[in-house]
Design an enzyme around this catalytic site. Structure first.
Site, PDB file in Angstrom:
ATOM      1  N   PRO A 108       0.542  -1.084   0.112  1.00 33.08           N
ATOM      2  CA  PRO A 108      -0.077   0.069  -0.088  1.00 33.08           C
ATOM      3  C   PRO A 108       0.981   1.226  -0.017  1.00 33.08           C
ATOM      4  CG  PRO A 108      -0.247  -1.036   2.156  1.00 33.08           C
ATOM      5  CD  PRO A 108       0.588  -2.035   1.080  1.00 33.08           C
ATOM      6  N   ASN A 109       0.347   2.312  -0.888  1.00 30.99           N
ATOM      7  CA  ASN A 109       0.827   3.737  -0.864  1.00 30.99           C
ATOM      8  C   ASN A 109       2.040   3.698  -1.707  1.00 30.99           C
ATOM      9  OD1 ASN A 109      -1.215   4.758   0.926  1.00 30.99           O
ATOM     10  ND2 ASN A 109      -0.132   3.558   2.565  1.00 30.99           N
ATOM     11  N   ARG A 116       5.252  11.033  -2.458  1.00 31.81           N
ATOM     12  CA  ARG A 116       4.924  10.434  -1.567  1.00 31.81           C
ATOM     13  C   ARG A 116       6.016  10.770  -0.500  1.00 31.81           C
ATOM     14  NH1 ARG A 116       4.928   4.267   0.985  1.00 31.81           N
ATOM     15  NH2 ARG A 116       4.276   4.888   3.144  1.00 31.81           N
ATOM     16  N   TYR A 142      11.284   8.574   0.848  1.00 29.40           N
ATOM     17  CA  TYR A 142      11.263   7.442   0.135  1.00 29.40           C
ATOM     18  C   TYR A 142      11.736   7.881  -1.425  1.00 29.40           C
ATOM     19  CZ  TYR A 142       7.985   5.522   3.418  1.00 29.40           C
ATOM     20  OH  TYR A 142       7.383   5.270   4.623  1.00 29.40           O
ATOM     21  N   ASN A 171       7.968  -5.220  -1.422  1.00 23.14           N
ATOM     22  CA  ASN A 171       8.059  -4.530  -0.481  1.00 23.14           C
ATOM     23  C   ASN A 171       6.645  -4.424   0.168  1.00 23.14           C
ATOM     24  OD1 ASN A 171       8.004  -2.431   1.055  1.00 23.14           O
ATOM     25  ND2 ASN A 171       9.058  -0.913  -0.364  1.00 23.14           N
ATOM     26  N   ALA A 219       3.424  -0.866   4.398  1.00 22.31           N
ATOM     27  CA  ALA A 219       2.946  -0.937   5.853  1.00 22.31           C
ATOM     28  C   ALA A 219       2.463  -2.200   6.361  1.00 22.31           C
ATOM     29  CB  ALA A 219       1.799  -0.109   6.184  1.00 22.31           C
ATOM     30  N   HIS A 223       4.526  -4.732   8.877  1.00 23.87           N
ATOM     31  CA  HIS A 223       4.305  -4.623  10.375  1.00 23.87           C
ATOM     32  C   HIS A 223       2.895  -5.100  10.792  1.00 23.87           C
ATOM     33  CE1 HIS A 223       7.570  -1.837   9.332  1.00 23.87           C
ATOM     34  NE2 HIS A 223       6.865  -1.167   8.617  1.00 23.87           N
ATOM     35  N   ASP A 255       1.611 -15.678   6.039  1.00 21.78           N
ATOM     36  CA  ASP A 255       1.094 -17.075   6.114  1.00 21.78           C
ATOM     37  C   ASP A 255       0.998 -17.498   4.773  1.00 21.78           C
ATOM     38  OD1 ASP A 255       0.811 -17.300   8.800  1.00 21.78           O
ATOM     39  OD2 ASP A 255      -1.214 -17.122   8.697  1.00 21.78           O
ATOM     40  N   GLU A 312      12.809  -9.490   1.191  1.00 21.23           N
ATOM     41  CA  GLU A 312      12.199  -8.322   1.501  1.00 21.23           C
ATOM     42  C   GLU A 312      12.839  -7.103   1.039  1.00 21.23           C
ATOM     43  OE1 GLU A 312      11.385  -8.711   5.896  1.00 21.23           O
ATOM     44  OE2 GLU A 312      10.543  -6.713   5.937  1.00 21.23           O
ATOM     45  N   HIS A 351      12.786  -2.791   1.508  1.00 21.00           N
ATOM     46  CA  HIS A 351      12.341  -1.261   1.968  1.00 21.00           C
ATOM     47  C   HIS A 351      13.124  -0.262   1.313  1.00 21.00           C
ATOM     48  CE1 HIS A 351       9.709  -3.444   4.605  1.00 21.00           C
ATOM     49  NE2 HIS A 351      10.805  -4.341   4.943  1.00 21.00           N
ATOM     50  N   LEU A 352      12.596   0.738   0.941  1.00 21.83           N
ATOM     51  CA  LEU A 352      13.327   2.195   0.389  1.00 21.83           C
ATOM     52  C   LEU A 352      14.050   2.708   1.665  1.00 21.83           C
ATOM     53  CD1 LEU A 352      10.053   2.831  -1.319  1.00 21.83           C
ATOM     54  CD2 LEU A 352      12.159   3.140  -2.666  1.00 21.83           C
ATOM     55  N   SER A 353      13.180   2.891   2.697  1.00 20.82           N
ATOM     56  CA  SER A 353      13.804   3.593   3.765  1.00 20.82           C
ATOM     57  C   SER A 353      14.268   2.647   4.883  1.00 20.82           C
ATOM     58  CB  SER A 353      12.613   4.115   4.611  1.00 20.82           C
ATOM     59  OG  SER A 353      11.836   3.339   5.234  1.00 20.82           O
ATOM     60  N   ARG A 377      13.833   4.480  12.250  1.00 19.66           N
ATOM     61  CA  ARG A 377      12.356   5.333  12.137  1.00 19.66           C
ATOM     62  C   ARG A 377      11.676   4.918  13.470  1.00 19.66           C
ATOM     63  NH1 ARG A 377       9.412   4.555   6.590  1.00 19.66           N
ATOM     64  NH2 ARG A 377       8.329   6.214   7.550  1.00 19.66           N
ATOM     65  N   ARG A 400       8.128   0.387  13.213  1.00 20.78           N
ATOM     66  CA  ARG A 400       8.595  -0.186  11.990  1.00 20.78           C
ATOM     67  C   ARG A 400       9.658  -1.245  12.287  1.00 20.78           C
ATOM     68  NH1 ARG A 400       6.103   3.311   8.199  1.00 20.78           N
ATOM     69  NH2 ARG A 400       5.525   5.348   9.385  1.00 20.78           N
TER      70      ARG A 400
HETATM   71  C1  DQA Z   1       8.662   0.973   3.501  1.00 16.64           C
HETATM   72  C2  DQA Z   1       8.658   1.126   4.978  1.00 16.64           C
HETATM   73  C3  DQA Z   1       7.238   1.036   5.585  1.00 16.64           C
HETATM   74  O1  DQA Z   1       7.343   1.139   7.122  1.00 16.64           O
HETATM   75  C4  DQA Z   1       6.232   1.921   5.156  1.00 16.64           C
HETATM   76  O2  DQA Z   1       5.059   1.513   5.822  1.00 16.64           O
HETATM   77  C5  DQA Z   1       6.209   1.904   3.880  1.00 16.64           C
HETATM   78  C6  DQA Z   1       7.380   1.975   3.057  1.00 16.64           C
HETATM   79  C7  DQA Z   1       9.769   1.343   2.798  1.00 16.64           C
HETATM   80  O3  DQA Z   1       9.669   0.976   1.665  1.00 16.64           O
HETATM   81  O4  DQA Z   1      10.745   2.108   3.339  1.00 16.64           O
HETATM   82  O5  DQA Z   1       5.065   2.156   3.241  1.00 16.64           O
HETATM   83  O6  DQA Z   1       8.122  -0.423   3.256  1.00 16.64           O
END
Ligand code: DQA
Length: 149
Positions: A10-11, A18, A23, A75, A78, A81, A88, A99, A101-103, A108, A112
């Site tokens: 998501p997002n 964003r 990011y 990725n 959210a 978490h 599952d 896995e 993550h950009l950040s 943080r 997270r």
């Molecule tokens: C994220 C880190 C997550 O905590 C956050 O909810 C995201 C992006 C990242 O790519 O850094 O939406 O997965």
């Protein structure tokens, strides 16, 4: 030749606009295009799905069990978490995944730091912006020969 599936949660459709300080300025289309091309150059195919809906990601992971997917790069955003259900799904299909993550999720907010995926992933790449995806793909390409055997 292997089939790699790239999933984004998501997002992440809003990447580019964003929170660019966190990011980066690359949008998801550009990230997917770069990865598709790099995978192709290495002789692999890459397909991609972004969804804001947990059930769509779960259903795509279920499909991966029978559509020839060899490895997933995800990725979970959210859902990292929160989603025991998506965790599952990976356990159910037993397809190896990386896995991403950009950040850097470890520098943080405290919530997270906890991921429902890290302990069952091949590995985790976190904190390098769009480069995190390229590093994950490089790792995937390295690991694929053993996975495909
Ligand atoms: C994220 C880190 C997550 O905590 C956050 O909810 C995201 C992006 C990242 O790519 O850094 O939406 O997965």
């Amino acid at each position: 030749m292997a089939n790699i599936l790239l999933l984004n949660g998501p997002n992440l459709n809003l990447l580019g606009s964003r929170e660019p300080g966190l990011y980066g300025s690359a949008n998801l289309e550009d990230i997917v295009a770069t990865l598709t091309s790099s995978a192709g150059q290495a002789g692999h195919t890459l397909s991609a799905l972004q969804s804001n809906a947990e059930h769509q990601l779960i259903e795509r992971v279920h499909c991966a069990a029978t559509d020839g997917t060899d490895l997933v790069i995800i990725n979970p955003a959210a859902f990292t978490h929160t989603s025991i259900a998506l965790r599952d799904a990976f356990l159910a299909v037993a397809i190896p995944f990386i896995e991403v993550h950009l950040s850097n999720i470890y520098n943080r907010e405290a919530f997270r730091k906890d991921s429902y995926f890290s302990d069952i992933a091949i590995g985790v790449v976190s904190g390098f912006g769009a480069l995190s995806y390229q590093l994950a793909l490089a790792a995937a390409i390295e690991k694929l020969p053993a996975i495909e055997q």
